[in-house]
Design a protein around this motif. Structure first.
Motif, PDB file in Angstrom:
ATOM      1  N   ALA A 250       0.787  -1.207  -0.010  1.00 33.08           N
ATOM      2  CA  ALA A 250       0.034   0.021   0.093  1.00 33.08           C
ATOM      3  C   ALA A 250       0.893   1.166   0.109  1.00 33.08           C
ATOM      4  O   ALA A 250       0.338   2.364   0.281  1.00 33.08           O
ATOM      5  CB  ALA A 250      -1.067   0.036   1.034  1.00 33.08           C
ATOM      6  N   HIS A 251       2.269   1.029  -0.124  1.00 32.40           N
ATOM      7  CA  HIS A 251       2.931   2.080  -0.322  1.00 32.40           C
ATOM      8  C   HIS A 251       3.876   2.130  -1.631  1.00 32.40           C
ATOM      9  O   HIS A 251       4.187   1.044  -1.890  1.00 32.40           O
ATOM     10  CB  HIS A 251       3.937   2.335   0.790  1.00 32.40           C
ATOM     11  CG  HIS A 251       4.635   3.589   0.943  1.00 32.40           C
ATOM     12  ND1 HIS A 251       5.733   3.898  -0.103  1.00 32.40           N
ATOM     13  CD2 HIS A 251       4.796   4.896   1.473  1.00 32.40           C
ATOM     14  CE1 HIS A 251       6.036   5.210   0.205  1.00 32.40           C
ATOM     15  NE2 HIS A 251       5.697   6.017   1.133  1.00 32.40           N
ATOM     16  N   PRO A 252       3.778   3.145  -2.403  1.00 28.05           N
ATOM     17  CA  PRO A 252       4.494   2.931  -3.917  1.00 28.05           C
ATOM     18  C   PRO A 252       5.999   2.608  -3.854  1.00 28.05           C
ATOM     19  O   PRO A 252       6.357   1.659  -4.533  1.00 28.05           O
ATOM     20  CB  PRO A 252       4.349   4.460  -4.423  1.00 28.05           C
ATOM     21  CG  PRO A 252       3.441   5.069  -3.637  1.00 28.05           C
ATOM     22  CD  PRO A 252       3.257   4.279  -2.124  1.00 28.05           C
ATOM     23  N   GLU A 255       5.823  -1.309  -3.203  1.00 27.42           N
ATOM     24  CA  GLU A 255       5.257  -1.891  -4.477  1.00 27.42           C
ATOM     25  C   GLU A 255       6.338  -1.818  -5.565  1.00 27.42           C
ATOM     26  O   GLU A 255       6.616  -2.747  -6.257  1.00 27.42           O
ATOM     27  CB  GLU A 255       4.055  -1.164  -5.185  1.00 27.42           C
ATOM     28  CG  GLU A 255       3.420  -1.485  -6.352  1.00 27.42           C
ATOM     29  CD  GLU A 255       2.183  -0.442  -6.806  1.00 27.42           C
ATOM     30  OE1 GLU A 255       2.519   0.656  -6.863  1.00 27.42           O
ATOM     31  OE2 GLU A 255       1.234  -1.011  -7.374  1.00 27.42           O
ATOM     32  N   CYS A 294       8.632   8.798  -7.340  1.00 29.12           N
ATOM     33  CA  CYS A 294       7.361   8.313  -7.263  1.00 29.12           C
ATOM     34  C   CYS A 294       6.612   8.143  -8.499  1.00 29.12           C
ATOM     35  O   CYS A 294       6.293   9.528  -8.687  1.00 29.12           O
ATOM     36  CB  CYS A 294       6.785   8.472  -5.826  1.00 29.12           C
ATOM     37  SG  CYS A 294       4.922   7.584  -5.609  1.00 29.12           S
ATOM     38  N   ARG A 296       3.284   7.958  -8.588  1.00 25.67           N
ATOM     39  CA  ARG A 296       1.973   8.527  -8.227  1.00 25.67           C
ATOM     40  C   ARG A 296       2.288   9.746  -7.568  1.00 25.67           C
ATOM     41  O   ARG A 296       1.041  10.289  -7.203  1.00 25.67           O
ATOM     42  CB  ARG A 296       1.466   7.561  -7.166  1.00 25.67           C
ATOM     43  CG  ARG A 296       1.123   5.985  -7.604  1.00 25.67           C
ATOM     44  CD  ARG A 296       0.473   5.172  -6.618  1.00 25.67           C
ATOM     45  NE  ARG A 296       0.455   3.799  -6.828  1.00 25.67           N
ATOM     46  CZ  ARG A 296      -0.670   3.154  -7.502  1.00 25.67           C
ATOM     47  NH1 ARG A 296      -1.525   4.026  -7.339  1.00 25.67           N
ATOM     48  NH2 ARG A 296      -0.711   1.970  -7.873  1.00 25.67           N
ATOM     49  N   CYS A 321       1.434   7.402   3.131  1.00 22.09           N
ATOM     50  CA  CYS A 321       1.572   7.940   1.696  1.00 22.09           C
ATOM     51  C   CYS A 321      -0.067   8.285   1.540  1.00 22.09           C
ATOM     52  O   CYS A 321      -0.937   8.132   2.052  1.00 22.09           O
ATOM     53  CB  CYS A 321       1.560   6.673   0.757  1.00 22.09           C
ATOM     54  SG  CYS A 321       1.279   7.042  -0.885  1.00 22.09           S
ATOM     55  N   HIS A 323      -1.531   8.333  -1.005  1.00 19.17           N
ATOM     56  CA  HIS A 323      -2.348   7.497  -2.093  1.00 19.17           C
ATOM     57  C   HIS A 323      -2.506   6.078  -1.946  1.00 19.17           C
ATOM     58  O   HIS A 323      -2.971   5.330  -2.664  1.00 19.17           O
ATOM     59  CB  HIS A 323      -1.447   7.670  -3.475  1.00 19.17           C
ATOM     60  CG  HIS A 323      -1.433   9.065  -4.047  1.00 19.17           C
ATOM     61  ND1 HIS A 323      -2.342   9.815  -4.531  1.00 19.17           N
ATOM     62  CD2 HIS A 323      -0.149   9.798  -3.765  1.00 19.17           C
ATOM     63  CE1 HIS A 323      -1.881  11.008  -5.041  1.00 19.17           C
ATOM     64  NE2 HIS A 323      -0.544  11.097  -4.480  1.00 19.17           N
ATOM     65  N   SER A 324      -2.261   5.691  -0.482  1.00 19.13           N
ATOM     66  CA  SER A 324      -2.585   4.443  -0.075  1.00 19.13           C
ATOM     67  C   SER A 324      -3.735   3.776  -0.287  1.00 19.13           C
ATOM     68  O   SER A 324      -3.896   2.757  -0.934  1.00 19.13           O
ATOM     69  CB  SER A 324      -2.052   4.334   1.361  1.00 19.13           C
ATOM     70  OG  SER A 324      -0.613   4.270   1.628  1.00 19.13           O
ATOM     71  N   GLU A 326      -6.167   4.681  -2.217  1.00 20.28           N
ATOM     72  CA  GLU A 326      -6.407   4.710  -3.751  1.00 20.28           C
ATOM     73  C   GLU A 326      -5.595   3.501  -4.459  1.00 20.28           C
ATOM     74  O   GLU A 326      -6.310   3.009  -5.153  1.00 20.28           O
ATOM     75  CB  GLU A 326      -6.351   6.127  -4.391  1.00 20.28           C
ATOM     76  CG  GLU A 326      -4.953   6.186  -5.074  1.00 20.28           C
ATOM     77  CD  GLU A 326      -4.838   7.630  -5.530  1.00 20.28           C
ATOM     78  OE1 GLU A 326      -4.511   8.066  -6.473  1.00 20.28           O
ATOM     79  OE2 GLU A 326      -5.217   8.544  -4.829  1.00 20.28           O
ATOM     80  N   MET A 327      -4.592   3.020  -3.902  1.00 22.82           N
ATOM     81  CA  MET A 327      -3.685   2.122  -4.349  1.00 22.82           C
ATOM     82  C   MET A 327      -4.277   0.710  -4.217  1.00 22.82           C
ATOM     83  O   MET A 327      -4.648   0.029  -5.067  1.00 22.82           O
ATOM     84  CB  MET A 327      -2.368   2.220  -3.923  1.00 22.82           C
ATOM     85  CG  MET A 327      -1.159   2.520  -4.318  1.00 22.82           C
ATOM     86  SD  MET A 327       0.183   2.679  -3.393  1.00 22.82           S
ATOM     87  CE  MET A 327       0.686   1.262  -4.007  1.00 22.82           C
TER      88      MET A 327
END
Lengths: 333, 336
Positions: A250-252, A255, A294, A296, A321, A323-324, A326-327
């Motif tokens: 859940a963190h870019p 990932e 990143c 994102r 993050c 954006h977590s 939405e990821m």
């Protein structure tokens, strides 16, 4: 009855001063490890993972290093309230450290028996003869053949894997509550690495010790840990149970790391490389430290640093993050 | 790196680089008793144009010594290396034009780049030695071209190695190797010193260079997954000898030698769900190359070993799936 966690660290900061400049190596790290659990602290060089380990052990007592911490408890005891002597008694008996390089961690002019025996004599007040007998038992436990004969040998007479076993023997000798293993297998070959990881895991199961494993290797972390904390530029950016993190990061950064390593079973056509290099601890960008690399990253990432917050999925899952969510939504949709 | 579909027709094409029965023993000083370190003891290999040959093995298996012999930095005690059929080691040393065609990339970019030379001077040195650029203007242009090729900005050529990150330093080392337009680059652990997030960049760069320039690579590493990823063919070394060799998919998918099986089984995989799977655990460490065991070198740690293994040294023979896949084991068939 609610047992306190073996290790509880709140808001740890470590700052080095060099050439008149302040270098924040660790910038607000929380760690909690329960009895019998293995937590892997995963990160690249310069992420602050080894500094965190040393700070927890209280080994950063040097000019130019400043350690600040809101709370530090070992099995319910407050480490911050203890005197230097009390801490010294804890190190080696209640919490122990396994170093990466066994040859420089062992004293070359003392026999192995003397070095393991020293633990028993200093911390338990045993006699030389008793300490020697216990040392042989420990060598046996970690799988060194002909322990009774080899106890009088010196470090250089052992192979790399055997020396690492000796370090592990010293770390578990007094049945500590916590073992901190700082890259314990990085210097070893794959076949020997598997043996050492298996050994640490077996001792954890048998003795109920908590393990803090510091590593840069995603494979190693996956093999032995229950929970994972991913560090980047001095902060934890994601933490949670190992399966959850590897299945659905859940963190870019997590990932991207998982996508950047080649897979043995399904060789992909191209690795997804992360552009750029990790930031130097001296000059981390404002906002999210990972934002410049990143894919994102949005405007908010550059200006506002995301805090480590719990995710909706629960199970102790935290990320730092914007954006977590939405990821995760994207991955599940 | 996508090992592109194997386009090679073994009979039709001559290998660019061929090693036959290479041996190298390092003699100790006055204090060493017995023989020296038998680093490489009888290795044959062939490298074809445009392909990547991966070499895996643990420390002390002789893979770095092999690399140094393949580029002519080390002279074998016995055996021969040939480049397009021409011998490397002549009485006058390695001929200059062969040196030019076979280059090397080292593991640690910080120690293999001179800290007191600028990036321009580092990359220009092979151009100067081989007289490949006339005049300082042409030299600068060529250096800029090479830096662009490896993804570095040419306007940083007047800086020193310490001003670059680890991944960028490795790119400088690659640019230096490419300067002489080599046919072969031997890479000794080229990504092991790099951070995980940077490794992939360099691995992808090698793939791209091979696609665009058609250079053949010998890729030596201890990381099994990286070698699998980059290689068309793979050789597995143990104590100075090749235990198994063949197409990457065959060696990894259906290993024939027990050592290869153990290696693959011991490699940590980043898949928590596979935790606790049954693995082959080898006992002990690899024996010392000073006194390798008689017979099969792996028999002291092998779970399939019999008396025969301790006496007769197995040679490379076609494995169960035949073809190019060879293993040096008396029980290779049973091993699958």
């Amino acid at each position: 009855m609610n047992e306190p966690p073996v290790l509880e660290i709140r808001d740890l900061h470590v700052t080095f001063t060099a050439h008149g400049r302040e270098i924040p190596a660790v910038r607000g790290v929380d760690l909690t490890i329960e009895r019998g659990q293995t937590l892997a602290l995963l990160g690249e060089s310069g992420s602050g993972k080894s500094v965190t380990a040393k700070a927890v052990m209280g080994l950063l007592d040097q000019p130019g290093a400043r350690v600040r911490c809101e709370r530090a408890r070992l099995g319910g005891r407050d480490l911050l309230a203890m005197s230097e002597d009390q801490l010294r008694a804890l190190r080696g008996s209640e919490m122990t450290l396994v170093f990466q390089d066994a040859l420089s961690a062992l004293n070359p002019v003392l026999s192995i028996g003397d070095q393991i025996g020293e633990l028993y004599r200093v911390h338990r007040g045993l006699s030389r003869r008793q300490a020697r007998a216990r040392s042989i038992e420990m060598l046996d436990l970690v799988g060194i053949p002909a322990a009774a004969r080899r106890v009088d040998d010196y470090p250089h007479q052992f192979s790399g894997g055997m020396r690492q076993r000796i370090l592990v023997a010293m770390a578990v000798a007094l049945e500590p509550d916590l073992i901190i293993a700082d890259e314990p297998t990085t210097a070893l070959d794959v076949t020997v690495q598997a043996q050492i990881l298996e050994l640490i895991d077996r001792l954890r199961r048998d003795l109920g010790t908590a393990v803090l494993l510091i590593t840069h290797d995603l494979g190693v972390a996956a093999e032995v840990s229950d929970r994972v904390a991913v560090m980047y530029a001095g902060r934890i950016v994601e933490r949670g149970e190992v399966e959850a993190i590897y299945d659905l990061p859940a963190h870019p950064y997590t990932e991207a790391l998982l996508a950047a390593i080649p897979d043995l079973d399904t060789p992909a056509s191209e690795l997804r490389a992360i552009p750029g290099a990790p930031p130097s601890p001296a000059e981390t960008p404002p906002g999210c430290s990972f934002a410049p690399r990143c894919e994102r990253a949005s405007e908010v990432c550059v200006t506002t640093r995301p805090a480590l917050t719990p995710l909706r999925t629960g199970a102790g899952r935290h990320t730092a993050c914007h954006h977590s969510e939405e990821m995760l939504d994207g991955a599940l949709a | 790196m996508a090992p592109s579909p194997d386009v090679r027709e073994p009979e039709a094409r001559e290998p660019v680089l061929r090693a036959v029965d290479l041996h190298k023993t390092y003699r100790g000083g006055l204090l060493s008793r017995g023989g020296g370190v038998r680093a490489v003891a009888g290795v044959d290999l062939e490298l074809y144009a445009g392909e990547t040959l991966g070499i895996v093995g643990e420390s002390g298996c002789g893979k770095s010594t092999l690399a140094r012999m393949l580029v002519g930095l080390e002279r074998p005690d016995q055996g021969e290396v040939t480049f397009r059929g021409r011998p490397f080691f002549t009485r006058g040393g390695v001929p200059r034009d062969i040196r030019r065609r076979v280059q090397m990339v080292f593991q640690d970019p910080l120690t293999s780049l001179n800290p007191r030379m600028t990036v321009h001077d580092i990359v220009a040195e092979p151009l100067r030695v081989h007289r490949l650029a006339q005049g300082s203007r042409a030299m600068r242009d060529r250096v800029g071209e090479l830096l662009t090729l490896v993804g570095l900005s040419p306007d940083r050529m007047n800086r020193f190695p310490h001003e670059f990150s680890g991944g960028q330093r490795q790119r400088i080392g690659i640019a230096r190797a490419l300067a002489t337009e080599p046919d072969v680059i031997v890479c000794d652990e080229p990504v092991s010193a790099l951070d995980m997030s940077v490794q992939a960049q360099v691995v992808n760069l090698f793939a791209e260079l091979q696609r665009t320039l058609g250079v053949a690579l010998v890729f030596i590493a201890h990381d099994l997954a990286v070698v699998r990823h980059v290689s068309h063919r793979v050789g597995v070394m143990y104590l100075g000898r090749v235990a198994e060799t063949g197409p990457a998919a065959g060696v990894y998918g259906a290993p024939a030698h027990p050592y290869t099986m153990a290696l693959l089984s011991a490699a940590p995989v980043p898949k928590p769900r596979l935790k606790g799977r049954s693995r082959i655990m080898l006992a002990g460490d690899p024996p010392s190359p000073v006194a390798p065991p008689p017979g099969c070198r792996f028999h002291t740690r092998c779970w399939k070993a019999t008396e025969r293994c301790a006496e007769v040294e197995p040679v490379l023979e076609p494995g169960p799936d035949g073809g190019d896949h060879h293993a040096a084991c008396h029980y290779a068939e049973r091993a699958s």
